[in-house]
Structures are given as C-alpha cells and as structure tokens.
Design an enzyme around this catalytic site. Structure first.
Site, PDB file in Angstrom:
ATOM      1  N   CYS A  43      -1.267   9.066   2.622  1.00 22.01           N
ATOM      2  CA  CYS A  43      -1.037   8.727   0.957  1.00 22.01           C
ATOM      3  C   CYS A  43      -2.173   9.061   0.190  1.00 22.01           C
ATOM      4  CB  CYS A  43      -1.008   7.080   1.127  1.00 22.01           C
ATOM      5  SG  CYS A  43      -2.321   6.453   2.035  1.00 22.01           S
ATOM      6  N   GLU A  69       0.738  -1.171  -0.060  1.00 24.80           N
ATOM      7  CA  GLU A  69      -0.060  -0.038   0.020  1.00 24.80           C
ATOM      8  C   GLU A  69       0.959   1.190  -0.094  1.00 24.80           C
ATOM      9  OE1 GLU A  69      -3.113  -0.350  -0.662  1.00 24.80           O
ATOM     10  OE2 GLU A  69      -3.161  -2.272  -0.273  1.00 24.80           O
TER      11      GLU A  69
END
Length: 481
Positions: free
Chosen positions: A256, A222
């Site tokens: 993110c 991720e």
C-alpha cells in the site's frame, strides 16, 4: 470449522456474543494478562516462522522466504515487543489541567482513563497477510481487547495456518479467526463490534464503512492510493533510484505504501532511468526463476497490471522494461512481471488513475517545484509522500503544502517501521491511525474523568439559582474579548 465449511453470520454472532460476555464478566485485563497475550503472539510467530514462509510462498506461487521473514514475521514481532515493553506506562491515567485553573488549586482533578473498547474486528489483506493481522494486535491486545479476525481469501493457506496457530494459543473467547470468501467478509463487516480495523483497497472500504454504519461501529481504515515521489534538482539520483526501486520491487510492488509514480526534473529523467536500470540489475540479475523476485498474487491482478502497461502503450507512452537478462515472460509457471517504467504518462491512462499495486512505475517530469506540488495536490490525498533532496527550504515547502497520511524523506516506505510514529491515511487513503502508543490509544476508550471539590465553595454556589450579583459578576468576566 474446517476450511471447506465457511462460517455463517450466526456462527460469528455467537462468538461475538461470547467474547462480549467474557469481557464484561472478567473486566479489563490486568497488565500481566495483556503482556502474556502479547507474548503468546510472539511465540506463535517464532515457532511457526518456517511454516509461515512456506504457506505465503504457496499462496503467491513464488515469494522469498527472506521477504516473508522480514516483512511478515520480524515486522510483527517488533511491534508486539514494543507494546509489551510500554504497556504499563500507556495504561496509566493521563492527568489533565482543570478549567478554570483555580479549581485545581482548590483540589479538583481531571484525568483520562484508558479502557478497553471490548471486541475488535480485524479484516486483514493478502499482501502481507501475517504482518497486517499480527501488527494491529500489538495495540489491540495492549489496550485490553478481545479480537475476531477475518483474513484474506486470496491467501487461503496462510489464512488457515493463522487460524490453527491462534487456536493453539488462545481460547475462542480471546481471539477467533474466520476464514472464507467474500460472503464471510460481508457478514463479518456487518457485526456489531466495539471497533473494527480494515486494511485493503478503497473500493471495498466503502462497503465496509456502509456495513459498519448500521451498528455505528468506530472504524480504522488503512487504505492506499497513489503515493508520489518527488525528486528535487539537488537529489542524489543514484541513491534515490536505488531506494525507490528497492521499495517498488519489494513484494513486486504489492504494498500500500509502494511508490506509485515519480516526479523528476526534466533534466534528470535520463539519469533516473539509467540508475533505475542499474539498481534492478544489481538486485535481480535474473527475474523469471529468481526466488527473490515475488510473483503477482492472482491471475486477475496479473491481468490488471499488464492491462495498465498495454493501455499506456496504446495511448502513446514510452515503456521501458527493466529485464536484466532479457528473459521471456510469455510462458512462466508463476505470474511475474518485470519492473517497468512508463515515461511521461498522460492522466487519461489507467496507470495514472488507479493504485498500481505492482512493479510498474510511471515517471513524469516537471520544471519547477511548485509544478510538482500542484500536481500532487490535484489528486486524491495519498497514504504516503516521498521527497528526495538536500534543500531544506524546498523540503519544508513540499511537506507543508501537500497532505498525505505520512512521509519519508530521502527514502520510501520507512516511516511505517517507526513505532513511535502513528501510521494511517487521510481521506481516501484512510482514517484513524495506529502503531505504538497511538495504536494503544486508537483501540482504547479514552474516558474523561473530573473529580469535583469536596467543599461547596462560594463560586460553585453562585452558579445555581436563585441568580444574583454573583452570577452577574462571573458573566461579566467571562463574556469579554
């Protein structure tokens, strides 16, 4: 092990061996045990909510208790509860049709059996240190696995707190935490796990992937990237600016999924700048000593982000600092950076080459929608894409012609909160996905099981030597258009 003594590779290998041995000896855990493990995680979060908020604040220097409660504690409890509520349904075998279908008519069966992979390694980051440790556990524990965790060294107090928390509720054979710096991380990523999930930057991910390759460890990565926002001509600019700036200032942009740059029609840039300014003023009348506005995690990250701003200025960009009270940030007890817009940056600027991970937002203009689509497609595939507008045809074009890990329409970040949607990247922004049922499947081995007919009927016999008219007839029917 105390915080001052880092675990060795041998220490971690011993725990891994014990966890693998326990998993083999005890077999796949029952639904009741899996639910109990999820409950223990929920209880840890509830019982330590205040301690978590304090530890995270100490690590960041300044971070709102409300932000930590929302993004780290509550955002972890939700997925754990969702997994507990659905895990029995997820564990059930999944029926599949037989090929050819006639076999099923005679009693043959096909299904998927979901088995625990075994021991899953979790490398979690500093930006949401609790959520990105506990969140993946929803799928990992629901799937029946044991866990070894390496939290970030950038949040040492939070990492040590989590280590103590897990030790209260789990044996080391169930969940073990290893704190320490880069050397610990390198050794951890080289262990022969049955699966590993890493959340963090793309540069470190390359090292993790190389280390995992030595043991052929399956990976979930991720990562991040430069997630674009496309404002259409028909977008409500006031609403869009409020939602974009809320996403960009949450955790001071250290997310993110934070919007990394905005593509706006040429005719709308002035309106967007003003609406962004008003949005920041409403949320943060002051910034410098406002506990609601988060500090940058560490000095090197502070210098990296301010370096982007200085580089853009030096190369001719117009920089707009959104500083409602006109405060001086040259001397401050923390590492706060005001929300900053960089207007029409060029691609040679560092701010357009690296993931920003801070409260800086480049704003570029375009004339036609295809121009915006082409710009997105000229860059690496991002973790997310955001589109604002009302034109359904244009929305369809943008979503169809661009590739991103996920997307949110008329807001930013919110798709990550949907437990029934898989969360993950694509290419440089990640591989694999989790959350909800998809997380259970990500951390399970999906074993294909076929049960043959009890009787050895003619068609089956004709598949075996000596070959004759039967196989000739079968092949004539099978090998055709």
């Amino acid at each position: 092990m105390t915080a001052s003594v880092e675990p060795t590779r041998e220490d971690m290998q011993r725990v891994l061996a014990r966890q693998k041995a326990a998993q083999l000896a005890e077999g796949p855990p029952s639904a009741e045990l899996r639910a109990a493990r999820l409950d223990r995680c929920i209880d840890l979060l509830i019982d330590h909510a205040d301690a978590i908020a304090q530890a995270v604040n100490d690590d960041f220097g300044s971070r709102s208790k409300a932000v930590t409660g929302l993004t780290d504690v509550a955002a972890s409890i939700g997925p754990l509860k969702h997994a507990k509520a659905n895990l029995r349904k997820w564990m059930a075998p999944e029926k599949r049709k037989t090929t050819p279908a006639i076999l099923g008519l005679f009693g043959a069966k096909a299904h998927l059996q979901f088995q625990p992979k075994g021991v899953v390694g979790v490398i979690s980051p500093w930006n949401f240190p609790v959520n990105l440790t506990f969140g993946p556990l929803a799928g990992i524990l629901a799937a029946g696995n044991r866990v070894m965790i390496k939290p970030s060294e950038f949040t040492p107090k939070t990492s040590e707190l989590m280590k103590a928390m897990f030790a209260k509720a789990f044996s080391e054979d169930e969940i073990a935490v290893f704190t320490g710096g880069p050397d610990v991380g390198r050794a951890f990523s080289g262990l022969a796990f049955d699966h590993m999930i890493y959340t963090g930057g793309t540069a470190v991910a390359r090292h993790v992937m190389r280390a995992a390759a030595d043991n052929l460890v399956p990976l979930t990565l991720e990562l991040g990237g430069k997630s674009p926002v496309i404002l259409s001509e028909g977008a409500d600019i006031g609403l869009a600016a409020a939602r974009i700036m809320a996403g960009k200032t949450l955790n001071a942009g250290q997310i993110c999924l934070a919007p990394d740059y905005v593509l706006t029609p040429e005719t709308k840039i002035g309106e967007f700048i003003e609406e962004a300014r008003q949005s920041v003023t409403r949320m943060f009348p002051t910034l410098r000593d406002n506990p609601d506005y988060t500090a940058i995690i560490a000095q090197n990250h502070y210098e990296r982000i301010t370096g982007y701003i200085e580089d853009a200025k030096a190369k001719g960009a117009q920089v707009v600092e959104l500083n409602p009270a006109g405060e001086d940030f040259s001397q401050q007890p923390y590492r706060k950076i005001p929300p900053t817009l960089i207007l029409n940056p060029t691609d040679d600027m560092a701010v357009m080459q690296e993931e920003i991970f801070g409260p800086v937002l480049p704003v570029k203009t375009y004339r036609k929608t295809q121009e915006a689509i082409d710009y997105v497609n000229s860059r690496e595939r991002p973790l997310a894409l955001y589109w604002f507008g009302t034109d359904e045809a244009e929305k369809g074009r943008v979503l169809t012609q661009t590739t991103s890990g996920g997307a949110t329409v008329n807001d930013v970040i919110f798709h990550v909160a949907q437990e029934e949607l898989p969360f993950g990247g694509v290419g440089p922004s990640g591989m694999g996905s989790y959350h909800g049922h998809d997380g259970f499947k990500e951390f399970s081995h999906r074993k294909s099981v076929y049960t043959q007919l009890k009787k050895d009927i003619g068609p089956l016999q004709r598949m075996r030597p000596p070959y004759g008219p039967g196989i000739t007839s079968y092949l004539k029917g099978a090998i055709k258009r």
